[in-house]
Design a protein around this motif. Structure first.
Motif, PDB file in Angstrom:
ATOM      1  N   ASP A 187       0.861  -1.152  -0.023  1.00 54.83           N
ATOM      2  CA  ASP A 187       0.056   0.040   0.005  1.00 54.83           C
ATOM      3  C   ASP A 187       0.880   1.263   0.103  1.00 54.83           C
ATOM      4  N   GLY A 188       2.099   1.007   0.724  1.00 52.72           N
ATOM      5  CA  GLY A 188       2.818   2.459   0.822  1.00 52.72           C
ATOM      6  C   GLY A 188       3.664   2.524  -0.694  1.00 52.72           C
ATOM      7  N   VAL A 189       3.927   1.566  -1.083  1.00 57.28           N
ATOM      8  CA  VAL A 189       4.622   1.884  -2.595  1.00 57.28           C
ATOM      9  C   VAL A 189       3.466   2.350  -3.513  1.00 57.28           C
ATOM     10  N   ILE A 190       2.228   1.766  -3.372  1.00 54.39           N
ATOM     11  CA  ILE A 190       1.097   2.579  -4.423  1.00 54.39           C
ATOM     12  C   ILE A 190       0.724   3.877  -4.124  1.00 54.39           C
ATOM     13  N   ASP A 191       0.800   4.319  -3.000  1.00 49.50           N
ATOM     14  CA  ASP A 191       0.406   5.339  -2.652  1.00 49.50           C
ATOM     15  C   ASP A 191       1.576   6.445  -3.039  1.00 49.50           C
ATOM     16  N   VAL A 192       2.795   6.081  -2.801  1.00 46.49           N
ATOM     17  CA  VAL A 192       4.070   7.059  -3.001  1.00 46.49           C
ATOM     18  C   VAL A 192       3.992   7.097  -4.863  1.00 46.49           C
ATOM     19  N   ALA A 193       3.726   6.125  -5.420  1.00 47.58           N
ATOM     20  CA  ALA A 193       3.893   5.972  -6.900  1.00 47.58           C
ATOM     21  C   ALA A 193       2.853   6.970  -7.543  1.00 47.58           C
ATOM     22  N   ALA A 194       1.671   6.771  -6.692  1.00 47.13           N
ATOM     23  CA  ALA A 194       0.310   7.465  -7.519  1.00 47.13           C
ATOM     24  C   ALA A 194       0.725   8.960  -7.013  1.00 47.13           C
ATOM     25  N   THR A 195       1.019   9.437  -5.762  1.00 49.08           N
ATOM     26  CA  THR A 195       1.222  10.825  -5.413  1.00 49.08           C
ATOM     27  C   THR A 195       1.917  11.135  -6.158  1.00 49.08           C
ATOM     28  N   PHE A 196       3.081  10.977  -6.553  1.00 52.86           N
ATOM     29  CA  PHE A 196       4.182  11.565  -7.330  1.00 52.86           C
ATOM     30  C   PHE A 196       4.255  11.302  -8.619  1.00 52.86           C
ATOM     31  N   SER A 197       2.943  10.892  -9.323  1.00 51.29           N
ATOM     32  CA  SER A 197       2.799  10.716 -10.728  1.00 51.29           C
ATOM     33  C   SER A 197       1.815  12.327 -11.107  1.00 51.29           C
ATOM     34  N   PHE A 198       1.328  12.850 -10.147  1.00 52.77           N
ATOM     35  CA  PHE A 198       0.932  14.126 -10.342  1.00 52.77           C
ATOM     36  C   PHE A 198       1.947  15.038 -10.220  1.00 52.77           C
ATOM     37  N   SER A 199       1.795  16.490 -10.836  1.00 49.75           N
ATOM     38  CA  SER A 199       2.694  17.452 -11.112  1.00 49.75           C
ATOM     39  C   SER A 199       2.046  18.440  -9.930  1.00 49.75           C
ATOM     40  N   TYR A 200       3.121  19.249  -9.354  1.00 49.49           N
ATOM     41  CA  TYR A 200       2.768  20.167  -8.087  1.00 49.49           C
ATOM     42  C   TYR A 200       3.280  21.870  -8.774  1.00 49.49           C
ATOM     43  N   CYS A 201       2.553  22.221  -9.774  1.00 42.59           N
ATOM     44  CA  CYS A 201       3.173  23.321 -10.469  1.00 42.59           C
ATOM     45  C   CYS A 201       2.674  24.676  -9.786  1.00 42.59           C
ATOM     46  N   GLY A 202       1.883  24.748  -8.572  1.00 39.28           N
ATOM     47  CA  GLY A 202       1.634  25.965  -8.049  1.00 39.28           C
ATOM     48  C   GLY A 202       2.294  26.123  -6.594  1.00 39.28           C
ATOM     49  N   SER A 203       1.362  26.189  -5.684  1.00 34.10           N
ATOM     50  CA  SER A 203       1.849  26.385  -4.152  1.00 34.10           C
ATOM     51  C   SER A 203       2.366  24.891  -3.814  1.00 34.10           C
ATOM     52  N   ARG A 204       3.430  25.220  -3.250  1.00 33.85           N
ATOM     53  CA  ARG A 204       4.074  23.656  -2.764  1.00 33.85           C
ATOM     54  C   ARG A 204       3.759  23.537  -1.123  1.00 33.85           C
ATOM     55  N   GLU A 205       2.933  24.464  -0.441  1.00 34.87           N
ATOM     56  CA  GLU A 205       3.025  24.418   0.935  1.00 34.87           C
ATOM     57  C   GLU A 205       1.991  23.264   1.177  1.00 34.87           C
ATOM     58  N   ILE A 206       2.373  22.613   2.044  1.00 38.60           N
ATOM     59  CA  ILE A 206       1.660  21.583   2.624  1.00 38.60           C
ATOM     60  C   ILE A 206       1.079  21.842   3.997  1.00 38.60           C
ATOM     61  N   ALA A 207      -0.341  21.869   4.275  1.00 39.81           N
ATOM     62  CA  ALA A 207      -0.849  22.405   5.437  1.00 39.81           C
ATOM     63  C   ALA A 207      -0.711  21.428   6.670  1.00 39.81           C
ATOM     64  N   HIS A 208       0.373  20.881   6.781  1.00 37.37           N
ATOM     65  CA  HIS A 208       0.477  19.953   7.927  1.00 37.37           C
ATOM     66  C   HIS A 208       2.009  19.865   8.321  1.00 37.37           C
ATOM     67  N   PHE A 209       2.160  18.930   9.551  1.00 38.65           N
ATOM     68  CA  PHE A 209       3.452  18.898  10.061  1.00 38.65           C
ATOM     69  C   PHE A 209       4.137  17.791   9.366  1.00 38.65           C
ATOM     70  N   PHE A 210       3.566  16.974   8.524  1.00 38.49           N
ATOM     71  CA  PHE A 210       4.619  15.957   7.699  1.00 38.49           C
ATOM     72  C   PHE A 210       3.667  15.838   6.558  1.00 38.49           C
ATOM     73  N   CYS A 211       4.337  14.989   5.696  1.00 38.91           N
ATOM     74  CA  CYS A 211       4.047  14.612   4.168  1.00 38.91           C
ATOM     75  C   CYS A 211       2.965  13.396   4.301  1.00 38.91           C
ATOM     76  N   ASP A 212       1.691  13.840   4.033  1.00 34.07           N
ATOM     77  CA  ASP A 212       0.684  12.927   4.059  1.00 34.07           C
ATOM     78  C   ASP A 212      -0.202  13.238   2.822  1.00 34.07           C
ATOM     79  N   PHE A 213      -0.295  12.080   1.996  1.00 34.99           N
ATOM     80  CA  PHE A 213      -0.698  12.286   0.533  1.00 34.99           C
ATOM     81  C   PHE A 213      -1.823  13.015   0.394  1.00 34.99           C
TER      82      PHE A 213
END
Length: 310
Positions: A155-181
């Motif tokens: 599940d972890g591998v799938i979530d990482v692969a899917a999450t970073f298949s998207f582009s992040y071309c605008g704000s790169r601010e994550i409203a959290h204290f850690f990276c959660d997909f």
């Protein structure tokens, strides 16, 4: 190609959960205290179960695996959060973000399946005591634990692969204290609706299916306990099962709240509070819940202390 380079070569910004007001400084200190208790408590549980041969049973082996997962879980999120807060930094690299997502989602998935295995273990012990050594033999127990690790890691591998298949071309601010997909999906410039739908069905497998196993197992346990007719036996069985049900209720409840809601309905503040609960507070509570009224764990602890004094 430019979008891909921007995605992979730029850091993300973690907005965190605390500022430097007196109230938040106190809350940050409290979180560090909880982290320390969780780290020490789970480490002690693992060492006690490893050192004391009388605790080399399926139930305590499963408890040691739960403590190991909790230990890894808090070490995945809290140290980076504390470092950023104390240093004034807010950035996290692409590799660091991917690593957090992998370990975080993998460990959550592992615990989901492990809690179901623990419920089956209690069902086997109470409902089929004469067959328990066969139903939970070392080989079967090891296979179920290994399956929990494999399924969670997948599940972890799938979530990482899917999450970073998207582009992040605008704000790169994550409203959290850690990276959660789920929080990365919010800032993606792609349409993530299909992935969110797939994620919903994955959560059914990762959360709802184990919950069903837990509920069925404990329903059978309760019926078996009622039929015992022995007050002492009933009390012992309920004491053993109630601690597990408490952990299950806290853990699965928070998981359902976080991962089975669409992105459009999310409140960053609520999600951060719930994340603090089950990524920091629950790992601290687990060793306390399982050991406070556990005479075997207390005996093993006193035995180790006695050897230390000698």
């Amino acid at each position: 190609m430019a979008l891909e380079n921007q995605t992979f070569n730029s850091d993300f910004i973690l907005l965190g959960i605390f500022d430097h007001s007196p109230t938040h400084i106190f809350l940050f200190s409290l979180v560090l205290g909880i982290f320390t208790m969780a780290f020490v408590g789970n480490t002690i549980m693992i060492l006690l179960i490893y050192l004391d041969t009388q605790l080399h049973t399926p139930m305590y082996f499963l408890l040691s695996q739960l403590s190991l997962m909790d230990l890894m879980l808090i070490c995945t999120t809290v140290p980076k959060m504390a470092y950023n807060y104390l240093s004034g930094s807010t950035s996290i690299s692409f590799a660091g973000c991917a690593t957090q997502i992998f370990f975080y989602t993998s460990l959550l998935g592992c615990e989901c399946f492990l809690l179901a295995v623990m419920a089956y273990d209690r069902y086997s012990a109470i409902c089929h005591p004469l067959r328990y050594t066969n139903l939970m033999s070392p080989k079967i127990c090891g296979l179920m634990v290994a399956s929990s690790w494999v399924l969670g890691s997948t599940d972890g591998v799938i979530d990482v692969a899917a999450t970073f298949s998207f582009s992040y071309c605008g704000s790169r601010e994550i409203a959290h204290f850690f990276c959660d997909f789920p929080f990365l999906l919010i800032i993606s410039c792609n349409d993530t609706s299909i992935f969110e739908e797939v994620l919903f069905y994955c959560c059914i497998i990762m959360i709802v299916f184990p919950v069903a196993v837990v509920l069925v197992s404990y329903a059978r346990v309760i019926l078996a306990v009622i039929r015992m007719g022995s007050r002492k036996g009933c009390h012992k069985a309920f004491a053993t099962c109630s601690s597990h049900l408490m952990v299950v209720g806290m853990y699965y409840g928070a998981g359902l709240f976080i991962y089975m809601r669409p992105t459009s309905n999310r409140s960053p503040t609520q999600d951060k509070m719930v994340s603090v609960f089950y990524t920091i507070l629950t790992p601290m509570l687990n060793p306390l819940i399982y050991s406070l009224q556990n005479k075997e764990v207390a005996r093993a602890f006193m035995k180790v202390l006695g050897k230390g004094k000698n």
